[in-house]
Design an enzyme around this catalytic site. Structure first.
Site, PDB file in Angstrom:
ATOM      1  CB  SER A  23      -0.975  -0.159   0.942  1.00 51.42           C
ATOM      2  OG  SER A  23       0.223   0.038   2.131  1.00 51.42           O
ATOM      3  CE1 TYR A  54      -4.255  -1.156  -0.451  1.00 48.39           C
ATOM      4  CE2 TYR A  54      -3.274  -3.002  -0.858  1.00 48.39           C
ATOM      5  CZ  TYR A  54      -2.697  -2.046  -1.396  1.00 48.39           C
ATOM      6  OH  TYR A  54      -2.763  -1.717  -2.664  1.00 48.39           O
ATOM      7  N   GLY A  55      -4.947  -1.267   5.956  1.00 45.94           N
ATOM      8  CA  GLY A  55      -5.506  -2.183   7.500  1.00 45.94           C
ATOM      9  C   GLY A  55      -6.796  -1.897   7.674  1.00 45.94           C
ATOM     10  CB  CYS A  85       0.615  -5.650   1.952  1.00 46.87           C
ATOM     11  SG  CYS A  85      -0.599  -4.846   2.922  1.00 46.87           S
ATOM     12  CG  ASN A  86       2.261  -8.497   7.244  1.00 42.90           C
ATOM     13  OD1 ASN A  86       2.399  -9.709   8.025  1.00 42.90           O
ATOM     14  ND2 ASN A  86       2.592  -8.098   7.206  1.00 42.90           N
ATOM     15  CB  THR A  87      -3.301  -5.723   5.615  1.00 41.29           C
ATOM     16  OG1 THR A  87      -2.440  -4.933   6.185  1.00 41.29           O
ATOM     17  CG2 THR A  87      -4.779  -5.272   5.916  1.00 41.29           C
ATOM     18  CB  CYS A 197       2.053  -4.393   9.519  1.00 36.83           C
ATOM     19  SG  CYS A 197       1.931  -2.681   9.088  1.00 36.83           S
TER      20      CYS A 197
END
Ligand code: DGL
Length: 289
Positions: A23, A54-55, A85-87, A197
């Site tokens: 993001s 994005y969270g 990106c983890n999200t 994150c």
């Protein structure tokens, strides 16, 4: 920091070995690891800064975005794409692997709960992540697989990635966001913290001293980069061994280039190590996906 500029759109790139998507600036932590592991890799980086953060975005919003960005890399022959990106990984990884099948190898990013759990002597770990990652199925599955027999606290930190995205790594706002997390970690005798994150990679090196000294932090940037390099090595391509110029990371943004540049220079001033980059000047347009 000297930032090169380009007017070459992503579709004109003949050769990007590994594509990276996030993001904003967070995935540059993975890009930097990739550059350290293999300086000759040709890297492309899409930062969806127009939709940052994005969270707090839904799975329904993120899946088509990710499909679109991966397809941009796919169209120019990139065979390994890292969702840094983890999200976004939590929201879309399963869909992307199904949608692109074998045409692109997708490397996802997930909170390093497994090594954190293995390291914990107190049998008490924490994952700090965005709200999207904390409530997502991927983290619940990880917790069941790797931390079912220990205490694992999943701590959402809304606002923290935003500070990093502004290049803000130390001030009252950071203190206000970090203070309750530190208290929770102390209260539960946590001794291993998984950073969930990619933005936190830059932050935690600056603020780890606010946590008790016995706490070890786990960051997924290096293992994710290693996995991408492993997959790239397995791909059969004609030009794989052709001499390459050590390159810059080619960055494509959906939002403003000048605020991205400002963030990078603030991060660098704060001591963060960033890869050399070249920003594509025209904004990357995202159709109504
Ligand atoms: N870097 C993203 C992650 O790893 C999140 C930041 C955001 O909220 O956009 O989850």
């Amino acid at each position: 920091m000297k930032i090169a500029k380009s007017t070459e759109p992503i579709g004109k790139f003949a050769s990007i070995d590994v594509g990276i998507i996030d993001s904003g600036v967070g995935g540059l932590s993975v890009a930097q690891e990739l550059r350290m592991l293999d300086p000759n890799l040709r890297l492309g980086y899409i930062a969806d800064t127009a939709l940052f953060p994005y969270g707090d975005k839904s799975v329904e919003t993120l899946i088509p975005r990710m499909r679109y960005f991966v397809s941009l890399f796919n169209e120019i022959g990139t065979r390994v794409v890292v969702i840094a990106c983890n999200t976004a990984s939590s929201a879309s990884l399963r869909d992307l692997r199904h949608y692109f099948d074998d045409s692109v190898q997708i490397v996802g990013m997930e909170p390093p709960l497994k090594p954190a759990a293995q390291h914990s002597i107190n049998r008490s770990v924490a994952v700090i992540a965005t709200s999207g990652t904390v409530t997502g199925d991927l983290l619940t599955e990880l917790k069941e697989r790797f931390a079912s027999d220990i205490a694992a606290r999943l701590i959402a930190a809304p606002g923290l990635a935003d500070c990093v995205e502004r290049g803000q790594l130390a001030d009252d706002e950071i203190d206000a966001l970090i203070g309750p997390i530190v208290q929770e970690v102390i209260r539960h005798d946590v001794d291993s913290v998984a950073l969930g994150c990619s933005h936190y990679s830059f932050l935690m090196r600056k603020i780890s001293d606010r946590f008790p000294a016995n706490i070890k932090f786990f960051d997924a940037a290096r293992p994710v980069a290693m996995r991408a390099i492993q997959l790239f090595g397995e791909i059969d391509r004609d030009d794989k061994n052709a001499p390459k110029q050590p390159g810059l990371v080619n960055v494509f943004l959906t939002g403003s280039g000048s605020s991205f540049e400002q963030t990078l220079s603030k991060l660098e001033d704060a001591g963060c190590v960033l890869p050399e980059i070249r920003i594509q000047l025209d904004k990357l347009k995202v159709p109504n996906v």
